[in-house]
Design an enzyme around this catalytic site. Structure first.
Site, PDB file in Angstrom:
ATOM      1  N   ASP A 224       0.790  -1.228   0.000  1.00 33.70           N
ATOM      2  CA  ASP A 224       0.000   0.000   0.000  1.00 33.70           C
ATOM      3  C   ASP A 224       0.826   1.283   0.000  1.00 33.70           C
ATOM      4  O   ASP A 224       0.256   2.374   0.081  1.00 33.70           O
ATOM      5  CB  ASP A 224      -0.945   0.003   1.207  1.00 33.70           C
ATOM      6  CG  ASP A 224      -0.203  -0.081   2.533  1.00 33.70           C
ATOM      7  OD1 ASP A 224       0.982  -0.470   2.526  1.00 33.70           O
ATOM      8  OD2 ASP A 224      -0.811   0.236   3.575  1.00 33.70           O
ATOM      9  N   GLU A 225       2.146   1.192  -0.087  1.00 28.74           N
ATOM     10  CA  GLU A 225       2.983   2.391  -0.074  1.00 28.74           C
ATOM     11  C   GLU A 225       4.016   2.324  -1.191  1.00 28.74           C
ATOM     12  O   GLU A 225       4.524   1.246  -1.516  1.00 28.74           O
ATOM     13  CB  GLU A 225       3.721   2.537   1.263  1.00 28.74           C
ATOM     14  CG  GLU A 225       2.824   2.860   2.434  1.00 28.74           C
ATOM     15  CD  GLU A 225       3.650   3.182   3.673  1.00 28.74           C
ATOM     16  OE1 GLU A 225       4.058   4.344   3.826  1.00 28.74           O
ATOM     17  OE2 GLU A 225       3.876   2.267   4.467  1.00 28.74           O
TER      18      GLU A 225
END
Length: 417
Positions: free
Chosen positions: A96-97
């Site tokens: 997610d990053e």
């Protein structure tokens, strides 16, 4: 991506909007922790890593959903397709990053803030979830900016404002300042990032070793670590499963049942996401909670169930002497590579046999997609129906690449998303 797992689940469960939600295991099983939570659950006091029963205590009306890593990886890939329209220098920091180096795009796409706004709007419109973005000239401050305001926010740390905005922040907000490091720094009167920036590098090195020098560089905005090129590595470095068994394991045959269940799940996820593993790892915990982890490099990258399971069982037999019954087993494939990337053939491996195993696994995947997981099983599973009924997908885990795995380069306009 804000509350990534929970946000994606809410897209598929709109009826749960407005209610606290967490993604985790089965609350009725012997195990299960919170992997992710939405903003409502967070406000109620639910924390990532909290046992499900603890989350239920602090938030009685919380809803738990099982994790679907394949779905989250698909959204991650969709996000990276958007990022790819602005730069080919994008480095995943987990599902997610990501860091994006948009230096080369500024002349045609606008400055970092302009690009950040465009990406934010596109992710919201095209994927239905929100992102928080940090814009800065180095990766550490970009990462800090992405955490500075949530959800759905953009923060710019530049050379003119970082002392005013960054330095007053508590030192534990920094990447790689965990609880132990925070306590050490606080004991020496270093409570803010500004305190860290002003501390003597020699003093920090004496107290924290080489990491003290690294943190000093981070705090003063001198981080020069580059953003890796697109497709430099998989967005995660390993995929694994572990389970606490419904009864204690007392023989190699018991362990073999669980290992094959876990290997089937791991290999299926590798195939679904076009990965192959170059290393197999096994973790074991006995009924007195003694645990160990062993791993082995494979002759060739693989997504074949039998190869992963056989390597795991070989590691187990070499490492465990049955002093105590076993309570928990985990299998992990790491050192992931693109399954479609070229590989060096091995003269001592029967490649025709490997192809048959791959086709068999693919046929099993197809049958299970059409008729359910239990529509086809290995004969081994009929040796113990209780053990073979374990839900091997429940404790699926992915592990992000570490920040320190990269090299060095200077002069970038960076975004952290």
């Amino acid at each position: 991506m804000n509350s990534c797992y929970a946000s994606i689940e809410l897209l598929h469960h709109p009826e749960l909007r407005g209610k606290p939600l967490a993604v985790g295991g089965d609350p009725e099983a012997r195990h299960g922790i919170v992997l992710a939570k939405d903003q409502l659950a967070k406000k109620a006091g639910v924390q990532t890593g909290m046992a499900l029963w603890q989350a239920k205590q602090v938030c009685p009306n919380i809803t738990f959903l099982p994790p679907r890593m394949d779905l989250y990886l698909r959204f991650s890939k969709l996000a990276h397709e958007i990022y790819g329209e602005y730069t080919d220098q994008q480095e995943a920091f987990g599902i997610d990053e990501s860091w994006l180096d948009v230096t080369g795009s500024c002349s045609c796409k606008g400055d970092g803030l302009t690009i950040a706004k465009e990406i934010s709007n596109r992710v919201k419109y095209e994927l239905g979830i929100t992102v928080s973005i940090g814009v800065s000239w180095n990766k550490i401050f970009a990462k800090l900016g992405s955490d500075y305001k949530k959800p759905d926010a953009i923060t710019v740390f530049n050379r003119d404002n970082y002392k005013e905005l960054v330095w007053p922040l508590p030192v534990q907000d920094f990447l790689y300042v965990g609880n132990a490091t925070q306590k050490k720094l606080n004991n020496y009167g270093i409570r803010t990032i500004g305190d860290l920036a002003g501390a003597s590098p020699d003093f920090l090195k004496g107290r924290l070793g080489k990491m003290g020098l690294v943190l000093s560089i981070f705090a003063n905005g001198e981080d020069q670590t580059p953003v890796s090129a697109e497709n430099f590595h998989a967005p995660v470095k390993s995929i694994g499963n572990s389970t606490t068994t419904p009864r204690d394991l007392v023989s190699d045959e018991d362990v073999s049942i669980i290992v094959y269940l876990l290997a089937e799940s791991v290999s299926a996820r590798l195939r679904e996401n076009n990965f192959a593993g170059t290393v197999v790892e096994i973790s074991v915990r006995d009924n007195e909670l003694y645990s160990f982890t062993k791993q082995r490099k494979l002759p060739m990258a693989t997504d074949i169930t039998a190869e992963i399971a056989d390597a795991a069982m070989q590691l187990f037999k070499e490492s465990y002497r049955w002093q105590k019954p076993i309570r928990s087993v985990g299998v992990r494939a790491t050192g992931l590579v693109d399954a479609l990337s070229p590989v060096q053939m091995n003269l001592f491996v029967d490649n025709e046999y490997r192809e048959r195993l791959q086709k068999m696994d693919q046929a099993v995947d197809d049958i299970r997609r059409r008729f359910g997981f239990y529509s086809i099983q290995r004969g081994l599973m009929f040796c113990d129906k209780k053990l073979s009924a374990v839900n091997a997908k429940e404790d699926h885990t992915v592990h992000p690449h570490g920040y320190m795995e990269q090299g060095n380069r200077t002069g970038v306009e960076g975004l952290a998303i």
